[in-house]
Design a protein around this motif. Structure first.
Motif, mmCIF file in Angstrom:
data_model
loop_
_atom_site.group_PDB
_atom_site.id
_atom_site.type_symbol
_atom_site.label_atom_id
_atom_site.label_comp_id
_atom_site.label_asym_id
_atom_site.label_seq_id
_atom_site.Cartn_x
_atom_site.Cartn_y
_atom_site.Cartn_z
ATOM 1 N N LEU A 275 0.842 -1.194 0.000
ATOM 2 C CA LEU A 275 0.000 0.000 0.000
ATOM 3 C C LEU A 275 0.879 1.247 0.000
ATOM 4 C CD1 LEU A 275 -2.663 -1.145 2.613
ATOM 5 C CD2 LEU A 275 -3.009 -0.882 0.155
ATOM 6 N N PRO A 276 0.605 2.211 -0.887
ATOM 7 C CA PRO A 276 1.414 3.437 -0.923
ATOM 8 C C PRO A 276 1.226 4.259 0.349
ATOM 9 C CG PRO A 276 0.095 3.194 -2.916
ATOM 10 C CD PRO A 276 -0.432 2.203 -1.931
ATOM 11 N N MET A 277 2.207 5.103 0.599
ATOM 12 C CA MET A 277 2.137 6.035 1.722
ATOM 13 C C MET A 277 2.007 7.448 1.184
ATOM 14 S SD MET A 277 2.261 4.096 4.383
ATOM 15 C CE MET A 277 2.533 5.336 5.641
ATOM 16 N N ILE A 278 1.086 8.205 1.749
ATOM 17 C CA ILE A 278 0.882 9.587 1.322
ATOM 18 C C ILE A 278 1.825 10.490 2.097
ATOM 19 C CG2 ILE A 278 -0.785 11.459 1.095
ATOM 20 C CD1 ILE A 278 -2.967 9.460 0.962
ATOM 21 N N GLY A 279 2.477 11.396 1.381
ATOM 22 C CA GLY A 279 3.339 12.366 2.025
ATOM 23 C C GLY A 279 2.541 13.379 2.822
ATOM 24 N N PRO A 280 3.223 14.213 3.592
ATOM 25 C CA PRO A 280 2.512 15.160 4.456
ATOM 26 C C PRO A 280 1.844 16.304 3.720
ATOM 27 C CG PRO A 280 4.880 15.526 4.576
ATOM 28 C CD PRO A 280 4.686 14.286 3.750
ATOM 29 N N ASP A 281 2.289 16.612 2.494
ATOM 30 C CA ASP A 281 1.754 17.765 1.760
ATOM 31 C C ASP A 281 0.601 17.304 0.875
ATOM 32 O OD1 ASP A 281 1.270 20.149 0.582
ATOM 33 O OD2 ASP A 281 3.123 20.229 -0.583
ATOM 34 N N VAL A 282 -0.602 17.745 1.202
ATOM 35 C CA VAL A 282 -1.790 17.367 0.428
ATOM 36 C C VAL A 282 -2.257 18.527 -0.451
ATOM 37 C CG1 VAL A 282 -4.105 16.327 0.613
ATOM 38 C CG2 VAL A 282 -2.416 15.880 2.365
ATOM 39 N N SER A 283 -1.617 19.677 -0.337
ATOM 40 C CA SER A 283 -2.075 20.867 -1.069
ATOM 41 C C SER A 283 -1.979 20.665 -2.568
ATOM 42 C CB SER A 283 -1.272 22.093 -0.650
ATOM 43 O OG SER A 283 0.109 21.903 -0.924
ATOM 44 N N GLN A 284 -0.952 19.940 -3.042
ATOM 45 C CA GLN A 284 -0.838 19.709 -4.478
ATOM 46 C C GLN A 284 -1.940 18.788 -4.985
ATOM 47 O OE1 GLN A 284 3.121 18.638 -5.711
ATOM 48 N NE2 GLN A 284 4.081 20.063 -4.284
ATOM 49 N N LEU A 285 -2.336 17.819 -4.159
ATOM 50 C CA LEU A 285 -3.492 16.998 -4.521
ATOM 51 C C LEU A 285 -4.744 17.851 -4.644
ATOM 52 C CD1 LEU A 285 -3.015 13.830 -2.284
ATOM 53 C CD2 LEU A 285 -2.767 13.963 -4.755
ATOM 54 N N GLU A 286 -4.921 18.786 -3.729
ATOM 55 C CA GLU A 286 -6.074 19.676 -3.783
ATOM 56 C C GLU A 286 -6.042 20.531 -5.049
ATOM 57 O OE1 GLU A 286 -6.542 20.247 1.066
ATOM 58 O OE2 GLU A 286 -5.788 21.878 -0.188
ATOM 59 N N GLN A 287 -4.854 21.054 -5.369
ATOM 60 C CA GLN A 287 -4.738 21.878 -6.568
ATOM 61 C C GLN A 287 -5.046 21.072 -7.823
ATOM 62 O OE1 GLN A 287 -4.265 25.134 -6.715
ATOM 63 N NE2 GLN A 287 -4.372 25.132 -8.957
ATOM 64 N N GLN A 493 4.449 4.857 -8.708
ATOM 65 C CA GLN A 493 5.888 4.746 -8.533
ATOM 66 C C GLN A 493 6.615 6.039 -8.862
ATOM 67 O OE1 GLN A 493 7.229 1.364 -10.792
ATOM 68 N NE2 GLN A 493 6.473 -0.103 -9.278
ATOM 69 N N ASN A 494 6.032 6.856 -9.698
ATOM 70 C CA ASN A 494 6.647 8.123 -10.062
ATOM 71 C C ASN A 494 5.964 9.278 -9.343
ATOM 72 O OD1 ASN A 494 8.630 7.305 -12.242
ATOM 73 N ND2 ASN A 494 6.730 6.415 -13.016
ATOM 74 N N LYS A 495 5.740 9.076 -8.047
ATOM 75 C CA LYS A 495 5.283 10.128 -7.133
ATOM 76 C C LYS A 495 3.836 10.537 -7.376
ATOM 77 C CE LYS A 495 9.976 11.968 -6.848
ATOM 78 N NZ LYS A 495 10.841 13.132 -6.999
ATOM 79 N N LEU A 496 3.114 9.779 -8.200
ATOM 80 C CA LEU A 496 1.690 10.005 -8.452
ATOM 81 C C LEU A 496 1.440 11.334 -9.119
ATOM 82 C CD1 LEU A 496 -1.259 9.087 -8.112
ATOM 83 C CD2 LEU A 496 -1.278 10.195 -5.911
ATOM 84 N N ILE A 497 1.933 12.412 -8.525
ATOM 85 C CA ILE A 497 1.720 13.751 -9.054
ATOM 86 C C ILE A 497 3.021 14.515 -8.891
ATOM 87 C CG2 ILE A 497 0.384 15.874 -8.851
ATOM 88 C CD1 ILE A 497 -1.609 14.014 -7.253
ATOM 89 N N GLY A 502 8.242 19.710 -7.584
ATOM 90 C CA GLY A 502 8.757 18.360 -7.749
ATOM 91 C C GLY A 502 8.726 17.563 -6.465
ATOM 92 N N ALA A 503 7.955 17.995 -5.473
ATOM 93 C CA ALA A 503 7.892 17.283 -4.204
ATOM 94 C C ALA A 503 7.135 15.989 -4.370
ATOM 95 C CB ALA A 503 7.227 18.152 -3.144
ATOM 96 N N SER A 504 7.513 14.992 -3.599
ATOM 97 C CA SER A 504 6.879 13.684 -3.669
ATOM 98 C C SER A 504 5.678 13.660 -2.763
ATOM 99 C CB SER A 504 7.862 12.594 -3.274
ATOM 100 O OG SER A 504 7.189 11.370 -3.232
ATOM 101 N N LEU A 505 4.511 13.354 -3.327
ATOM 102 C CA LEU A 505 3.292 13.249 -2.532
ATOM 103 C C LEU A 505 3.017 11.814 -2.143
ATOM 104 C CD1 LEU A 505 0.930 15.702 -4.378
ATOM 105 C CD2 LEU A 505 2.252 16.093 -2.322
ATOM 106 N N VAL A 506 3.477 10.873 -2.920
ATOM 107 C CA VAL A 506 3.253 9.469 -2.615
ATOM 108 C C VAL A 506 4.588 8.753 -2.747
ATOM 109 C CG1 VAL A 506 2.105 7.365 -3.343
ATOM 110 C CG2 VAL A 506 0.881 9.517 -3.403
ATOM 111 N N LYS A 507 4.923 7.954 -1.794
ATOM 112 C CA LYS A 507 6.187 7.233 -1.827
ATOM 113 C C LYS A 507 5.970 5.829 -1.306
ATOM 114 C CE LYS A 507 7.325 9.527 2.529
ATOM 115 N NZ LYS A 507 8.228 10.432 3.188
ATOM 116 N N ARG A 508 6.739 4.911 -1.820
ATOM 117 C CA ARG A 508 6.652 3.511 -1.386
ATOM 118 C C ARG A 508 7.427 3.340 -0.079
ATOM 119 N NH1 ARG A 508 2.813 0.288 -3.816
ATOM 120 N NH2 ARG A 508 2.627 0.862 -5.979
#
Length: 508
Positions: A275-287, A493-497, A502-508
């Motif tokens: 299961l992927p892990m979501i990074g702490p920054d969700v603002s880019q997902l919102e954008q 695998q490529n940081k989802l977004i 260039g910050a990683s929002l999702v990481k394995r």
């Protein structure tokens, strides 16, 4: 085309015809017709589908759901209909080229006399310059600025409605993928657990039967044997409920893939993906959700459609210029020229309609503000969905960790109970209880993992990500599944977004 004078017999026949038109009886379908229609619809539900030839992976299940899901097919048809309506509307911008032919007749002669204006004396005897029967034909070309303007705006509206239909199709496809992600892992858990649950249910029922026989023979104290039966009945009840949940999940997956209810279905039993892990920054997902969500795009196109309505209303206020060119023919032998050409141009305007211009401007401004407010309110709701989706996914990861720990403990307890088993009835009960707790932990672990996958799918959905090609019908199941897997793996695998930093929002 014939024109005759309407006399009493003709009027009576017309009245009878009108009376017959207003006396149409209801004709409900017969029972046989209803049954035949139901059978034909059922055949069409599963028509033209690739047969299932082996175990189904998650991506193949997603491909089947997208390709054969009836809701998605309906949205595809709506998109095609919108394209056809746009094409039809575009022809309204062309000039009108009208050809007509007619034959007229009457049962007496037309004509008249003339009288002097000053003395009111008859100056000519009755005469006519028109044959009783004659042929008429014409070919005319006409063009109007008002008709062209209205047709142009209508065609532009139809083009936007095509884009709106495409956004609705995207939303249905995203919902289908989310439902498949939710149902597939629960169905896989059912496939893993159902044989063990059935086996334990059989052993529990056998133990319950033996306990009743022991009670009848008085081999154990009554209170102890009743408590033993009570524990077995509780175990049967709990296992039966869990078994129903497992069967429902498999039925749901079959329905999503549009497979018949009685068709065999085997899922590929591979180790659960990480299961992927979501990074702490969700603002880019919102954008990204504000850019990609189909609902927001649909509302934005709807605003432009509403703008076209106001443009049409304004176009009807201004002068309309009409140009016409035609060639005419009349077979009347009394005419000096039976064939002639005509050219005309006219300009018209309804001056009183100009009074509505201030109201139209105010309405247009109110419409814009309303459309913007509706889109902004929807955007706020979508941002909330993204935040809640990310939080829910984090919580489901914790549930998976807890379920794994519970499963580890219950596995150890089951091993201990089997090792300490004796020939007594109570030892059998302890083993059955331990197996029941173990299967319950397995069920909870499978449920926790499927909930995590469903939460991850909801996060995909809340952001508005597409993991499928545009032309789904042009792919076979294997190719479509490979394409969905490629896009999904690339996103995860490529940081989802990739945001602007260039910050990683999702990481394995």
């Amino acid at each position: 085309m014939w024109y005759w004078s309407l006399k009493a017999p003709g009027a009576a026949m017309l009245a009878l015809a009108l009376a017959a038109c207003t006396n149409i009886r209801q004709q409900p379908y017969t029972q046989d017709e209803t049954v035949d229609r139901a059978k034909a619809d059922q055949v069409r539900m599963y028509a033209d589908q690739e047969p299932v030839t082996g175990p189904i992976t998650f991506y193949e299940a997603a491909a089947r759901a997208l390709k054969y899901n009836l809701d998605h097919r309906l949205k595809l048809m709506e998109s095609a209909l919108a394209v056809n309506l746009r094409d039809v509307s575009s022809y309204e911008m062309l000039p009108r080229l009208v050809a007509s032919a007619a034959r007229t007749g009457r049962d007496n002669d037309s004509g008249g006399t003339s009288i002097g204006i000053e003395d009111r004396q008859v100056s000519l005897r009755a005469s006519t310059s028109e044959e009783r029967y004659r042929n008429l034909s014409s070919l005319g070309l006409s063009w109007s600025t008002l008709d062209f303007s209205i047709a142009y705006y209508r065609t532009a509206q139809k083009a936007d409605q095509i884009l709106m239909a495409e956004e609705r199709r995207r939303k249905v496809a995203q919902n289908v993928l989310q439902d498949v992600r939710n149902a597939y892992w629960r169905a896989l858990g059912a496939q893993r657990l159902l044989p063990q649950v059935d086996g334990l249910l059989k052993r529990t029922n056998d133990a319950l039967r033996q306990a009743r026989e022991a009670q009848d023979k008085g081999l154990m104290p009554r209170q102890e044997i009743l408590a033993y039966q009570r524990a077995l009945l509780d175990s049967v009840s709990l296992l039966t409920i869990r078994r129903q949940d497992l069967e429902f999940s498999q039925a749901e997956l079959r329905a999503l893939m549009s497979l018949p209810a009685n068709s065999p279905m085997q899922l590929v039993d591979t180790p659960d993906p990480v299961l992927p892990m979501i990074g702490p920054d969700v603002s880019q997902l919102e954008q990204l959700s504000l850019v990609r969500r189909p609902e927001i795009m649909e509302e934005w196109y709807r605003k432009r459609v509403n703008e076209r309505d106001m443009e049409i209303a304004k176009a009807q206020l201004w002068p309309s210029i009409g140009v016409s060119v035609s060639t005419q023919y009349d077979s009347n032998i009394y005419l000096y020229n039976n064939h002639w050409n005509a050219v005309g141009i006219d300009v018209s305007i309804n001056l009183l309609k100009l009074l509505a211009l201030p109201s139209l401007n105010a309405t247009q401004q109110s419409q814009r503000e309303t459309d913007d407010a509706r889109r902004i309110a929807l955007s706020m709701a979508i941002l909330t969905q993204v935040r809640v989706g990310a939080l829910r996914y984090q919580l489901t990861l914790q549930e998976v960790q807890f379920a794994n720990e519970s499963l580890r403990v219950d596995t150890s307890l089951l091993d201990y109970a089997r090792a300490a088993k004796k020939t007594t009835l109570g030892s059998d009960l302890e083993v059955i209880r331990a197996e029941g707790r173990y299967l319950l932990s397995r069920y909870q672990r499978e449920a926790a993992f499927s909930n995590a996958e469903a939460a991850w799918g909801r996060l995909y959905n809340s952001v508005g990500l597409d993991v499928f090609p545009t032309a789904i019908d042009s792919y076979d199941i294997k190719t479509l599944a490979a394409e969905i897997e490629r896009v999904t793996t690339d996103m995860e695998q490529n940081k989802l977004i990739r945001g602007g930093t260039g910050a990683s929002l999702v990481k394995r």
